[in-house]
Design an enzyme around this catalytic site. Sequence first.
Site, mmCIF file in Angstrom:
data_model
loop_
_atom_site.group_PDB
_atom_site.id
_atom_site.type_symbol
_atom_site.label_atom_id
_atom_site.label_comp_id
_atom_site.label_asym_id
_atom_site.label_seq_id
_atom_site.Cartn_x
_atom_site.Cartn_y
_atom_site.Cartn_z
ATOM 1 N N CYS A 1 46.156 37.285 18.703
ATOM 2 C CA CYS A 1 45.029 37.787 19.503
ATOM 3 C C CYS A 1 43.959 36.541 19.826
ATOM 4 O O CYS A 1 43.694 35.839 18.631
ATOM 5 C CB CYS A 1 44.420 38.953 19.253
ATOM 6 S SG CYS A 1 45.467 40.402 18.840
ATOM 7 N N ARG B 1 47.862 32.597 21.658
ATOM 8 C CA ARG B 1 47.527 33.531 20.566
ATOM 9 C C ARG B 1 48.167 34.638 20.910
ATOM 10 O O ARG B 1 48.042 35.542 19.808
ATOM 11 C CB ARG B 1 45.911 33.598 20.328
ATOM 12 C CG ARG B 1 45.444 32.145 20.068
ATOM 13 C CD ARG B 1 43.974 32.318 19.642
ATOM 14 N NE ARG B 1 43.712 33.254 18.580
ATOM 15 C CZ ARG B 1 43.959 32.547 17.173
ATOM 16 N NH1 ARG B 1 43.935 31.205 17.238
ATOM 17 N NH2 ARG B 1 43.883 33.398 16.190
ATOM 18 N N TRP C 1 47.960 40.203 21.023
ATOM 19 C CA TRP C 1 49.350 40.403 20.572
ATOM 20 C C TRP C 1 49.612 41.493 19.521
ATOM 21 O O TRP C 1 48.986 41.745 18.515
ATOM 22 C CB TRP C 1 49.683 38.921 19.656
ATOM 23 C CG TRP C 1 50.802 38.982 19.264
ATOM 24 C CD1 TRP C 1 51.983 37.981 19.901
ATOM 25 C CD2 TRP C 1 51.665 39.418 17.864
ATOM 26 N NE1 TRP C 1 53.139 38.187 19.091
ATOM 27 C CE2 TRP C 1 53.139 39.005 17.961
ATOM 28 C CE3 TRP C 1 51.161 40.075 16.927
ATOM 29 C CZ2 TRP C 1 53.911 39.301 17.197
ATOM 30 C CZ3 TRP C 1 51.997 40.297 15.960
ATOM 31 C CH2 TRP C 1 53.415 39.985 15.685
ATOM 32 N N ASN D 1 40.487 40.844 16.258
ATOM 33 C CA ASN D 1 41.722 40.265 16.020
ATOM 34 C C ASN D 1 41.914 40.447 14.533
ATOM 35 O O ASN D 1 41.041 40.209 13.812
ATOM 36 C CB ASN D 1 41.620 38.616 16.294
ATOM 37 C CG ASN D 1 42.856 37.749 15.828
ATOM 38 O OD1 ASN D 1 43.779 38.105 15.652
ATOM 39 N ND2 ASN D 1 42.521 36.676 15.646
ATOM 40 N N GLY D 2 43.070 40.785 14.174
ATOM 41 C CA GLY D 2 43.108 41.283 12.885
ATOM 42 C C GLY D 2 43.927 42.485 12.689
ATOM 43 O O GLY D 2 44.217 43.096 13.617
ATOM 44 N N GLU E 1 66.143 23.928 12.278
ATOM 45 C CA GLU E 1 65.015 23.704 13.330
ATOM 46 C C GLU E 1 65.610 23.828 14.803
ATOM 47 O O GLU E 1 65.326 24.552 15.505
ATOM 48 C CB GLU E 1 64.330 22.276 13.311
ATOM 49 C CG GLU E 1 63.391 21.929 14.269
ATOM 50 C CD GLU E 1 62.119 23.098 14.497
ATOM 51 O OE1 GLU E 1 62.106 23.975 13.692
ATOM 52 O OE2 GLU E 1 61.716 23.131 15.843
ATOM 53 N N LYS F 1 64.831 26.890 17.603
ATOM 54 C CA LYS F 1 64.196 26.520 19.031
ATOM 55 C C LYS F 1 65.058 27.141 19.956
ATOM 56 O O LYS F 1 64.796 27.949 20.894
ATOM 57 C CB LYS F 1 64.513 25.022 19.343
ATOM 58 C CG LYS F 1 63.325 24.107 18.685
ATOM 59 C CD LYS F 1 61.814 24.055 19.363
ATOM 60 C CE LYS F 1 61.140 25.067 18.569
ATOM 61 N NZ LYS F 1 60.498 24.270 17.259
ATOM 62 N N GLU G 1 64.231 31.097 19.804
ATOM 63 C CA GLU G 1 63.056 31.750 20.232
ATOM 64 C C GLU G 1 62.914 31.478 21.834
ATOM 65 O O GLU G 1 62.152 32.157 22.406
ATOM 66 C CB GLU G 1 61.728 31.140 19.332
ATOM 67 C CG GLU G 1 61.523 29.417 19.507
ATOM 68 C CD GLU G 1 60.238 29.115 18.975
ATOM 69 O OE1 GLU G 1 59.448 29.906 18.635
ATOM 70 O OE2 GLU G 1 60.203 27.921 18.322
ATOM 71 N N HIS H 1 82.128 29.987 2.977
ATOM 72 C CA HIS H 1 81.565 31.201 2.105
ATOM 73 C C HIS H 1 81.316 32.532 2.965
ATOM 74 O O HIS H 1 80.933 33.234 2.366
ATOM 75 C CB HIS H 1 80.359 30.768 1.274
ATOM 76 C CG HIS H 1 80.636 29.563 0.363
ATOM 77 N ND1 HIS H 1 81.599 29.696 -0.726
ATOM 78 C CD2 HIS H 1 80.462 28.384 0.323
ATOM 79 C CE1 HIS H 1 81.520 28.590 -1.431
ATOM 80 N NE2 HIS H 1 80.910 27.799 -0.754
ATOM 81 N N LYS I 1 51.704 31.576 19.512
ATOM 82 C CA LYS I 1 51.612 30.320 18.903
ATOM 83 C C LYS I 1 51.133 30.454 17.398
ATOM 84 O O LYS I 1 51.576 29.571 16.377
ATOM 85 C CB LYS I 1 50.871 29.354 19.788
ATOM 86 C CG LYS I 1 50.673 28.015 19.309
ATOM 87 C CD LYS I 1 51.741 27.103 20.136
ATOM 88 C CE LYS I 1 51.844 25.779 19.547
ATOM 89 N NZ LYS I 1 53.087 25.189 19.447
HETATM 90 C C1 AGP Z 1 58.118 27.198 15.990
HETATM 91 O O1 AGP Z 1 58.321 26.683 17.540
HETATM 92 C C2 AGP Z 1 57.411 28.242 16.108
HETATM 93 N N1 AGP Z 1 56.937 29.166 17.244
HETATM 94 C C3 AGP Z 1 56.941 28.972 14.604
HETATM 95 O O2 AGP Z 1 57.834 28.937 14.068
HETATM 96 C C4 AGP Z 1 55.777 28.134 14.282
HETATM 97 O O3 AGP Z 1 56.395 26.819 13.675
HETATM 98 C C5 AGP Z 1 55.358 28.878 12.775
HETATM 99 O O4 AGP Z 1 54.920 30.114 13.176
HETATM 100 C C6 AGP Z 1 54.262 28.182 11.923
HETATM 101 O O5 AGP Z 1 53.192 27.875 12.509
HETATM 102 P P1 AGP Z 1 51.997 26.725 12.108
HETATM 103 O O6 AGP Z 1 52.826 25.398 12.173
HETATM 104 O O7 AGP Z 1 51.129 26.689 13.018
HETATM 105 O O8 AGP Z 1 51.722 27.227 10.835
#
Ligand code: AGP
Length: 569
Positions: free
Chosen positions: A2, A28, A66, A90-91, A452, A456, A459, A475, A564
């Site tokens: 948020c 956010r 959010w 927010n929270g 990683e 990507k 998401e 395994h 984000k």
């Molecule tokens: C990555 O593409 C993400 N959207 C997410 O995993 C992100 O890296 C994670 O939330 C950590 O965020 P930060 O680096 O701001 O702590």
Amino acid sequence: MCGIVGMVSADEFYAREAVQRLKRLEYRGYDSFGYYYDGKLFKKTGHIIVPETKDRTKMIITHTRWATHGGVTDANAHPHRAGKVTIVHNGIIENYEELREGLKEKGRVFSSETDSEVAAHYFDEKLKTKPMKEACVDFIKDIKGEFAILVMIDREDTLYALRRDSPMVLGVGENINILASDIYAFSDVTSKAIFFENDEFAAVKSGSYTFYDRHGKEIKKKIQQFKWEQEESTREEYEHFMLKEIMEEPKAVRRLILSLETEQKENFGKFVKLMKESRKVTFVASGTSYHASLLGVYYLHKCGVEAQTIIASEFEHFVGVDRNTLVVAISQSGETMDVIEALKYAKKNRAKIASIVNVPYSTVQRMSEISLNIVAGQEICVAATKSFVNQVTLMLSIAREFGFRINTSNIPGKIEKIFRQKDKIEKMAKELNRHNDIYVLGRGLSYPVAREIALKIKEISYMHAEGMMGGELKHGTIALIEKGTPVIGLISNKDYDMLSNIKEVEARGAHVIKITNEMKGDFMVDTSNDGKFGILATIVGQLLTYYVAKERGLPIDKPRNLAKSVTVK
Ligand code: AGP
């Protein structure tokens, strides 16, 4: 998660200007948005739309959501109003059910399913018998959970702001004060900021402000003069921020290298010294930043340094820390709640705290004894791309101080070479688009890269992807490989074990896409260095992800259900 923005000014400003500022914080959360000024309440689901209105005002509060408590509906969007009080929050108010029951008994009628609405009724009820300052003290005492909250009271010229564990900062301008979740909301207006610490609140007017501690005692706060490497927030010629930010990677790496040699030189030296003096180094991070930390641990391990990394949300369950431990947090935003919670745990156990962040003055940075900036510039797309590249470049620079052989100066040029394979990557993405599952295999240094790339793909391309250790395949997961299953194989420096794992899936009909530096592959990365392989192979994965998502017509910069800055547990 948020985002909130509140403005109070001596002179009238366009109400739409505040919503424009809110749009800067849309990363956010983007489930719904809303604003309130001069008796006008607007709230709606969906991405922020800056209103056409020519209305001018002197005070406004705005919010982008959010969703946590309550679905994505207009009614659950903020602001929430009760009597003469309007709030944005927010929270998470953890004891909201208990508070709501109490307020209902007093005849209060609720119109949303949110925890936040409780705050509006709470203040409106308190104000019947108390001044706002006392109501704020009570609120801090009575509320369990996290809040960054703005409160507007009808016909008053003061905006109230309260904070615990969710970010809140006051931008101090000429005859204007702006309260927001982060400095980016006002960095074009002022470079003076005051950060709220936990359980502080403030009464903010156009030309003045007063801060209080949890007991209502007035406190003096320091104004921070901030400098923030800010890329233009427009997409320029790019269709999406994600592609723009990937293309900025060479520039971002150059900026980091320069900064480590100049303005961050001294701090960098101190950071490395602290690491060398510590008996135990434990990294903590989430998501992409965690993958960067895994690479860091790999590099350090190669030069004999005992280091480990733990996912932030599980930190206290899986690691012991004490006064001999240096806990290094890695976070792009510096506001990730899981990381902050892990740091609190580390502090409680008297560990030393260091951090590597992108957003300066963020909570993680302010909790640290020492902190380095990755200076990647603002990253708007929810997917971390250039920030990952700079986190890893910084980890390489640190590892070099421990003996890791690496020349970082040619990384930008090598990234540009990856960009030259764009057309080929785009073609491959068209092929991958037909599939719903993909496996990404790595070993050793390419294991974090596999994770990683898979993150990507999930998401942004909404494709089920598993990033795993090549050695683990046999395994269990290999049962899922059938004719045509796409598998990305990351093969660095003729890793024969990795090659065997590739052969195993090929024998079961998998379609293997090879990203490699020394062998014949689908995508070549130009390096024989383990460190650089991690960065370059990831960028191939970033581009593949981007083009699959584009092929699918997905909302690349704002993927569903995500935000984000993840400021909830
Ligand atoms: C990555 O593409 C993400 N959207 C997410 O995993 C992100 O890296 C994670 O939330 C950590 O965020 P930060 O680096 O701001 O702590």
